[in-house]
Design an enzyme around this catalytic site. Structure first.
Site, PDB file in Angstrom:
ATOM      1  N   TYR A  76      86.403   9.103  15.942  1.00 40.85           N
ATOM      2  CA  TYR A  76      86.717   9.631  16.852  1.00 40.85           C
ATOM      3  C   TYR A  76      88.419  10.792  17.357  1.00 40.85           C
ATOM      4  O   TYR A  76      89.224  10.030  16.719  1.00 40.85           O
ATOM      5  CB  TYR A  76      87.329   8.884  17.819  1.00 40.85           C
ATOM      6  CG  TYR A  76      87.767   9.629  19.176  1.00 40.85           C
ATOM      7  CD1 TYR A  76      86.807  10.317  20.084  1.00 40.85           C
ATOM      8  CD2 TYR A  76      89.004   8.804  20.065  1.00 40.85           C
ATOM      9  CE1 TYR A  76      87.166  11.096  21.521  1.00 40.85           C
ATOM     10  CE2 TYR A  76      89.125  10.195  21.055  1.00 40.85           C
ATOM     11  CZ  TYR A  76      88.862  10.530  22.023  1.00 40.85           C
ATOM     12  OH  TYR A  76      89.161  11.081  23.094  1.00 40.85           O
ATOM     13  N   ASP A 114      93.655  11.181  10.292  1.00 34.90           N
ATOM     14  CA  ASP A 114      94.512  10.827  11.853  1.00 34.90           C
ATOM     15  C   ASP A 114      94.319   9.647  11.521  1.00 34.90           C
ATOM     16  O   ASP A 114      93.666   8.014  11.773  1.00 34.90           O
ATOM     17  CB  ASP A 114      92.905  11.293  12.291  1.00 34.90           C
ATOM     18  CG  ASP A 114      92.595  10.734  13.680  1.00 34.90           C
ATOM     19  OD1 ASP A 114      94.405  10.510  14.301  1.00 34.90           O
ATOM     20  OD2 ASP A 114      91.736  10.847  15.150  1.00 34.90           O
ATOM     21  N   LYS A 170      99.446   6.786  19.592  1.00 34.85           N
ATOM     22  CA  LYS A 170      99.839   5.690  20.142  1.00 34.85           C
ATOM     23  C   LYS A 170     101.018   4.983  20.061  1.00 34.85           C
ATOM     24  O   LYS A 170     102.109   5.378  20.348  1.00 34.85           O
ATOM     25  CB  LYS A 170      98.642   4.762  19.444  1.00 34.85           C
ATOM     26  CG  LYS A 170      97.212   5.761  19.865  1.00 34.85           C
ATOM     27  CD  LYS A 170      96.156   5.070  20.140  1.00 34.85           C
ATOM     28  CE  LYS A 170      95.111   5.370  20.786  1.00 34.85           C
ATOM     29  NZ  LYS A 170      93.915   5.838  20.436  1.00 34.85           N
TER      30      LYS A 170
END
Ligand SMILES: *Cc1c(COP(=O)(O)O)cnc(C)c1O
Length: 443
Positions: A154, A249, A277
């Site tokens: 994702y 990522d 994050k």
């Protein structure tokens, strides 16, 4: 109450139920991000009143040991006192300027010093923005359109990345989103994770047309799936040979699986890196960075446009800087590793003792427990897990005061705030949960 998989779901408290009803009258599905709705385990969410350290409290007064940690950012636990002090200090000085501050360079310097691949870095407001911008940059730099991604990875809700995109999509059973033009999807090729041969074949068939290969170097969005030995190295080789940019990522793994990210842990240096994050310390921050010659294509010095009203936000920068500073202290990652390993081993031993088949995975403080007997190495094998069993396990823990991710296909996170006592208590609760799953019979 039983859900539609026959799992016993404990009733939520009155206040959570009322607030969920209220939310549903104003917000689609009552939540501002789909996984928060708990549809992956067939029940309703609790509403939060406050959280500190390893503990999150709901509005009905129930306390949970929290392994969601805001889905990854809170590696220091909730409301870390030093981070909170910085945030309070900053709010006294103003919360947004729309003009540069020294703090932006401080956080950028910390990222550049920590990550081998990053020479220049641009702040954005979310992981989604980071991957979206990195893809645009990779296309602008190479002059090519096609991108390769992997099933179950994702990368945020970017149009051309919402193809076989893991967790939310997996849980909701809608791997692709409506509203994504077929033309966008045509330029995205999604392949099985850990399958180097598939990449090699596709690259040969599309020679000179592939801008980048983007992946989670440790996948955290189909549950935790580590890269097999040689996978990252093999991708690096293919990219070098074919002038394709390798994009990691690291929105989850950056400053999570080690201070130097997955690229430091596995010793493979990508061309571009996406972050989010942890670097925001709980505030909305993302970043993308990489080789100087590539990053110099970004506006205002280059022709790849990207901007943000609140990018480099001072409150978020202060929270991020303090978070990284605390993480950089002696022994922090060793302690995280120890706590996470104790938890992982304890949960696995408890499952085995009760004869419950599980396949545990863990890299540093990100962990999963797949309810399956087969090795999980990609999206297809992850999907083979028994999600109804996961739901039973999840609800048993939830009742006993442990908050796991409400989906088989999400990573769990240990923070520095999780004490030895928290870990022991969690293992004891899980042990009873496995016991009840066996004695309860059925799936
Ligand atoms: C969470 C996540 C994103 C998206 O970040 P947001 O801040 O939610 O937009 C991108 N990539 C990975 C690997 C993620 O886990």
């Amino acid at each position: 109450m039983m859900n539609d998989t026959g799992t016993h779901v404990p009733e939520r408290g009155e206040r959570s139920k009322k607030l969920f009803d209220l939310a549903k009258s104003y917000i689609p599905g009552g939540v501002n991000s789909p996984v928060r709705a708990f549809s992956g385990v067939g029940g309703n969410p609790f509403f939060v009143s406050r959280a500190t350290g390893s503990r999150i409290h709901d509005v009905d007064g129930k306390e949970y040991i929290d392994y969601v940690c805001s889905w990854g950012p809170l590696i220091l636990g909730h409301a870390h006192p030093e981070v909170m002090a910085c945030v309070r200090d900053q709010t006294e000085r103003g919360v947004s300027y729309g003009a540069p501050t020294e703090m932006e360079s401080t956080l950028a310097r910390m990222i550049v010093e920590a990550l081998p691949a990053v020479e220049l870095v641009r702040m954005v407001n979310s992981g989604t923005e980071a991957t979206m911008s990195a893809i645009r940059l990779a296309r602008g730099f190479t002059g090519r359109d096609i991108i390769i991604k992997f099933d179950g990875c994702y990368h945020g809700h970017v149009d051309h990345l919402l193809i076989q995109a893991g967790s939310g999509g997996l849980t909701l059973g809608v791997p692709d989103s409506k509203g994504v033009p077929a033309d966008f999807a045509r330029n995205t090729i999604s392949l099985p994770y850990n399958d180097l041969l598939a990449v090699d074949t596709v690259v040969k068939n599309h020679r000179g047309r592939i801008a980048c290969i983007i992946l989670e170097p440790v996948c955290g969005n189909m549950g935790v799936v580590p890269p097999r030995e040689g996978f990252l190295e093999g991708l690096r080789e293919i990219c070098d040979r074919e002038d394709i940019l390798l994009v990691f990522d690291e929105v989850i793994t950056g400053f999570r699986v080690g201070y130097n990210g997955a690229q430091g842990r596995f010793g493979v240096v990508p061309d571009l890196t996406c972050l989010g994050k942890v670097i925001g310390g709980g505030f909305p921050v993302g970043a993308y960075g990489g080789r100087r010659d590539i990053m110099e294509q970004v506006a205002p010095i280059g022709k790849v446009y990207q901007a943000g009203t609140l990018s480099g936000n001072p409150v978020a920068m202060r929270a991020g800087i303090k978070t990284l500073e605390v993480l950089g202290r002696e022994g922090v990652y060793d302690r995280l590793e120890r706590a996470s390993s104790t938890l992982d081993k304890g949960l696995t031993a408890a499952a085995e003792e009760h004869g419950v088949d599980v396949f545990p995975t863990r890299v540093g403080s990100m962990f999963s427990m797949f309810f399956t007997t087969t090795e999980v190495r990609d999206h297809a094998t992850a999907k083979g897990s028994d999600t109804a069993r996961y739901a039973r396990f999840f609800w048993a823990l939830q009742s006993a005061g442990v908050n796991l991710a409400p989906s088989q296909f999400e990573s769990g996170f240990v923070s520095t705030a999780h004490s030895d006592h928290d870990i022991e208590e969690t293992i004891a609760i899980a042990d009873r949960a496995f016991g009840s799953m066996v004695s309860g019979g059925g799936g």
